[in-house]
Design an enzyme around this catalytic site. Structure first.
Site, mmCIF file in Angstrom:
data_model
loop_
_atom_site.group_PDB
_atom_site.id
_atom_site.type_symbol
_atom_site.label_atom_id
_atom_site.label_comp_id
_atom_site.label_asym_id
_atom_site.label_seq_id
_atom_site.Cartn_x
_atom_site.Cartn_y
_atom_site.Cartn_z
ATOM 1 C CG ASP A 69 -0.274 -0.341 2.509
ATOM 2 O OD1 ASP A 69 1.081 -0.528 2.564
ATOM 3 O OD2 ASP A 69 -0.919 -0.869 3.417
ATOM 4 C CG ASN A 133 -8.985 -1.665 11.773
ATOM 5 O OD1 ASN A 133 -8.293 -2.378 11.383
ATOM 6 N ND2 ASN A 133 -9.832 -0.845 11.212
ATOM 7 C CG HIS A 135 -6.024 -2.320 8.839
ATOM 8 N ND1 HIS A 135 -6.087 -1.071 9.122
ATOM 9 C CD2 HIS A 135 -4.537 -2.841 8.822
ATOM 10 C CE1 HIS A 135 -4.986 -0.725 9.467
ATOM 11 N NE2 HIS A 135 -4.171 -1.533 9.425
ATOM 12 C CD GLU A 140 -8.813 0.557 7.511
ATOM 13 O OE1 GLU A 140 -9.088 -0.088 8.328
ATOM 14 O OE2 GLU A 140 -8.120 1.771 7.558
#
Ligand code: F6R
Length: 237
Positions: A69, A133, A135, A140
């Protein structure tokens, strides 16, 4: 199928184990294609890869890399860009050919990134960290298991987690380009790293809950060759 869990004592041992695997894979295949993550988790791994290069043990001259990313809107020379991070911690310190180093770029044609990965023969070993979370990359919660490389809006949790790297909260980018979950699953082998108490609750969810888009990393249960290296603090078990 299923996540093979390897429990280790701490960050150092996690990094050592991960480095041993990557070094071994480069020995077996000198033109290895590596999928790479940024963040705090793989820093120790990158340090050990650099040491191994400096000791004349590992040759990166034929290795190709694809990062997971990159933020949108930061130039590659921005100290918080992922390109800058990778140069600083790995690429500038080993003999990798910069033409073999790849990052997803918003303006570069996202299909092109997928195509480039395919043309190189696909990712052999994908390194992953995990967000609090769940990810992976910037996929996400709610990201489709079929998702591919695309631009995404970051969640508040992620923006907050990243804020520590920026002088002011409003400087933290709100969007990023990320490999999709399906892109990540195409890798032949995956190494997921988790360290520290802040990851304990997500690791527990990953290991105990049913696969769901609420915990994007749970897609990894469907991968044929995935190892989780988890240290004591991150490991609820
Ligand atoms: C970074 C990335 C992210 C991180 C995750 C964990 O390229 O893909 O998914 O792996 O946010 O970050 P750290 O390692 O800083 O806890």
């Amino acid at each position: 199928m299923g996540i093979k869990r390897v429990a280790v004592s701490g960050y150092q041992e996690m990094s050592d184990r991960a480095a041993l695997l990557v070094i071994q894979r480069i020995k077996e295949k000198p033109d290895l294609v590596l999928g790479l993550a940024t963040g705090s988790t793989p820093l120790g791994l990158y340090e050990r890869l650099v040491e191994s290069y400096q000791q004349g043990e590992t040759d990166f001259s034929q290795v190709a890399t694809f990062n997971l990313d990159e933020y949108c809107g930061l130039s590659k020379n921005h100290p918080q860009s992922y390109q800058y991070f990778m140069d600083k911690h790995l690429f500038s310190l080993v003999n990798i050919d910069c033409r073999q180093v790849h990052f997803p770029q918003e303006n570069d044609g996202l299909d092109k990134y997928e195509q480039k990965i395919k043309d190189t023969g696909g990712v052999d070993v994908q390194i992953l960290g995990i967000g609090r979370n769940g990810h992976i990359g910037f996929n996400e919660p709610g990201s489709a298991f079929t998702s591919r490389t695309r631009v995404v809006d970051l969640t508040d949790v992620t923006i907050k987690d990243n804020a520590r790297f920026f002088a002011r909260p409003e400087e933290v980018p709100r969007r990023a380009v990320t490999m999709g979950l399906a892109t990540i699953m195409d890798a032949k082998e995956i190494l997921l790293l988790a360290s520290g108490a802040s990851k304990a609750s997500v690791v527990e969810r990953l290991m105990t809950e049913k696969q769901s888009v609420d915990v994007p990393a749970s897609i990894l249960w469907g991968h044929p060759k995935i190892m989780l290296i988890v240290d004591k603090e991150a490991d609820g078990n």
